[in-house]
Design an enzyme around this catalytic site. Structure first.
Site, short mmCIF file in Angstrom:
data_model
loop_
_atom_site.label_atom_id
_atom_site.label_comp_id
_atom_site.label_asym_id
_atom_site.label_seq_id
_atom_site.Cartn_x
_atom_site.Cartn_y
_atom_site.Cartn_z
N GLU A 34 59.23 26.55 28.39
CA GLU A 34 58.41 25.90 29.42
C GLU A 34 57.20 26.75 29.79
OE1 GLU A 34 58.42 22.65 29.72
OE2 GLU A 34 60.52 22.70 30.34
N HIS A 35 56.07 26.10 29.90
CA HIS A 35 54.79 26.74 30.22
C HIS A 35 54.42 27.80 29.17
CE1 HIS A 35 54.00 24.67 33.98
NE2 HIS A 35 55.29 24.66 34.15
N GLY A 124 55.14 10.11 35.98
CA GLY A 124 55.08 11.29 36.85
C GLY A 124 56.43 11.98 36.99
N ALA A 125 57.30 11.83 35.99
CA ALA A 125 58.66 12.36 36.12
C ALA A 125 58.94 13.48 35.12
CB ALA A 125 59.66 11.23 35.94
N LEU A 127 58.44 13.42 31.88
CA LEU A 127 58.86 12.97 30.55
C LEU A 127 57.65 12.52 29.71
CD1 LEU A 127 62.06 10.94 31.56
CD2 LEU A 127 61.94 13.28 30.71
N SER A 128 56.47 12.95 30.13
CA SER A 128 55.24 12.76 29.33
C SER A 128 54.78 11.31 29.19
CB SER A 128 55.40 13.37 27.93
OG SER A 128 55.55 14.74 28.05
N SER A 129 54.79 10.59 30.29
CA SER A 129 54.29 9.21 30.20
C SER A 129 52.80 9.18 29.89
CB SER A 129 54.58 8.46 31.50
OG SER A 129 54.07 9.18 32.60
N SER A 130 52.04 10.17 30.37
CA SER A 130 50.60 10.13 30.10
C SER A 130 50.32 10.45 28.62
CB SER A 130 49.80 11.03 31.05
OG SER A 130 50.25 12.35 30.96
N ASP A 174 53.27 18.12 24.81
CA ASP A 174 53.71 16.74 25.09
C ASP A 174 53.17 15.78 24.03
OD1 ASP A 174 54.56 18.05 27.29
OD2 ASP A 174 53.19 17.07 28.69
C1 GLA Z 1 53.32 19.77 31.20
C2 GLA Z 1 52.13 19.99 30.26
C3 GLA Z 1 52.58 20.68 28.98
C4 GLA Z 1 53.38 21.94 29.26
C5 GLA Z 1 54.48 21.65 30.28
C6 GLA Z 1 55.19 22.89 30.74
O1 GLA Z 1 54.21 18.86 30.65
O2 GLA Z 1 51.52 18.77 29.95
O3 GLA Z 1 51.45 20.97 28.18
O4 GLA Z 1 52.54 22.98 29.66
O5 GLA Z 1 53.98 21.00 31.45
O6 GLA Z 1 55.90 23.45 29.68
#
Ligand code: GLA
Length: 385
Positions: A34-35, A124-125, A127-130, A174
């Site tokens: 993460e990050h 906005g949860a 799970l990468s909806s955008s 994402d």
């Molecule tokens: C969001 C960002 C990703 C990533 C994560 C954290 O989902 O869109 O690029 O940085 O946070 O891992």
């Protein structure tokens, strides 16, 4: 369902001789890492069952007309608009419009299309909806225009839309995950080189569950950009001697030279998380205890050093870990709110779901949701109606 879509098109856009094309893009769950994507590290996400469907049909009117089953706001725009601008008024429509603007900047031009989006992916949860709607729009438009499909390129363009049109300084994870997902596999992506491999998931006797805290992240974007700036500060301090090592590959021994405590803590998370990803690559093929240890350590590091978990995700993790058969849990995505994951013994999944939701409600006063999840393929065409 198909008849229904036909009727929806008739009602929204009128009749036409053209076929309606159906595309699907999944959301993603980040298993670990993460990050790290914007810090030159490696990540291990996978595409999930929940996702967005796009039904799309050419029109003769040189217009993009966009509807979504989830939002009332509809978007209508001439398809030959010279430069599409971000506008608050366009709401959710900024995501498809943003990627269309990037594709235009790359030299593509499009005739009119009618779009109908339908989603079961919570927005906005975490799970990468955008990312899903951006990748889905690009994939469908390029496919319909019979352009060559390069999934990595689509992911990079979608990231560009997010960074430059939407204004979120996210990394590539994402967009890459939803474009490149593979059934039954985690993706191991080196975000510095863009090299990747697929790792089969082998959690003998255990399942991965998604825990949705049903909270969304109104402050996420500003916090996200702040965290990114703190990481850059740490990286610059560590490279003051002229090196150009990305933060994920720096040495924990050198952190003392970073003057700001916040930047030091962010670096501590990033560097330690990178070592957890490396360990996970081997652990995932059968060492369930190590997998669990790494997942739990990742959450602690995001809580104490990166400071992006917050009340809901911390309570989620505590309550999950208290349940019989749950050996690991952590937040996933940017943090502050949204979703996490849990690893639960197969036989205990159904009781876990009930008791977790009940105890979460007792603690926080509202319902959480739990979804089972197995890695899926990335964006694809489903068919024609
Ligand atoms: C969001 C960002 C990703 C990533 C994560 C954290 O989902 O869109 O690029 O940085 O946070 O891992």
């Amino acid at each position: 369902m198909e008849k229904n879509i036909d009727q929806i098109f008739k009602r929204l856009f009128g009749t036409s001789n053209h076929a309606i094309h159906h595309y699907h893009c999944p959301g993603r769950l980040n298993f670990i890492g993460e990050h790290l994507d914007y810090n030159g590290g490696s990540v291990m996400p996978f595409a999930i069952e929940l996702g967005i469907d796009l039904y799309i049909r050419p029109n003769q009117e040189m217009k993009f007309r966009m509807f979504s089953s989830d939002f009332e706001k509809q978007i209508i725009l001439p398809s030959d608009t010279e430069k599409i601008q971000y506008s608050k008024d366009n709401g959710w429509g900024n995501y498809p419009l943003g990627i269309i603007e990037i594709l235009k900047q790359k030299g593509f031009s499009f005739d009119g299309y009618d779009f109908y989006f339908k989603s079961n992916l919570p927005t906005g949860a975490g799970l990468s909806s955008s990312a899903a709607i951006e990748v889905l729009t690009a994939f469908a438009l390029l496919d319909l225009a019979a352009e060559k499909i390069d999934r990595t390129q689509i992911a990079l363009w979608a990231k560009e839309a997010e960074n430059n049109f939407i204004g979120v300084a996210c990394g590539i994870m994402d967009q890459f995950a939803v474009a490149m997902g593979k059934n039954g596999h985690l993706i191991c992506l080196n975000c510095e080189t863009m090299d990747y491999s697929y790792v089969p998931v082998n959690l003998d006797g255990y399942s991965i569950l998604i825990l949705n805290t049903k909270t969304s992240r109104s402050l996420e974007h500003s916090y996200f950009n702040t965290r990114r700036a703190e990481c850059e500060e740490a990286e610059n301090e560590l490279n003051k001697n002229g090196n150009s090592t990305r933060l994920a590959h720096a040495d924990l021994k050198h952190l003392d030279i970073i003057p700001s405590e916040n930047a030091r803590k962010r670096a501590q998370h990033v560097i330690s998380e990178q070592s957890r990803v490396i360990a996970m690559k081997d652990a995932i093929s059968g060492d369930i205890d190590l997998v669990a240890g790494l997942i739990n350590a990742s959450h602690l590091s995001l809580k104490n050093d990166f400071e992006v978990t917050g009340e809901y995700l911390d309570r989620m993790q505590e309550i999950a870990l208290r349940q019989d058969g749950c050996i690991a849990s952590r937040m996933t995505g940017a943090g502050f709110a949204g979703c996490g994951l849990a690893i639960v013994e197969n036989e205990k999944v159904s009781s876990f779901k009930n008791v977790f939701v009940e105890q979460y409600k007792d603690a926080l006063g509202f319902d959480a949701e739990v979804y089972t999840c197995n890695p899926q393929n990335g964006v694809h065409k489903v068919g024609e109606i």
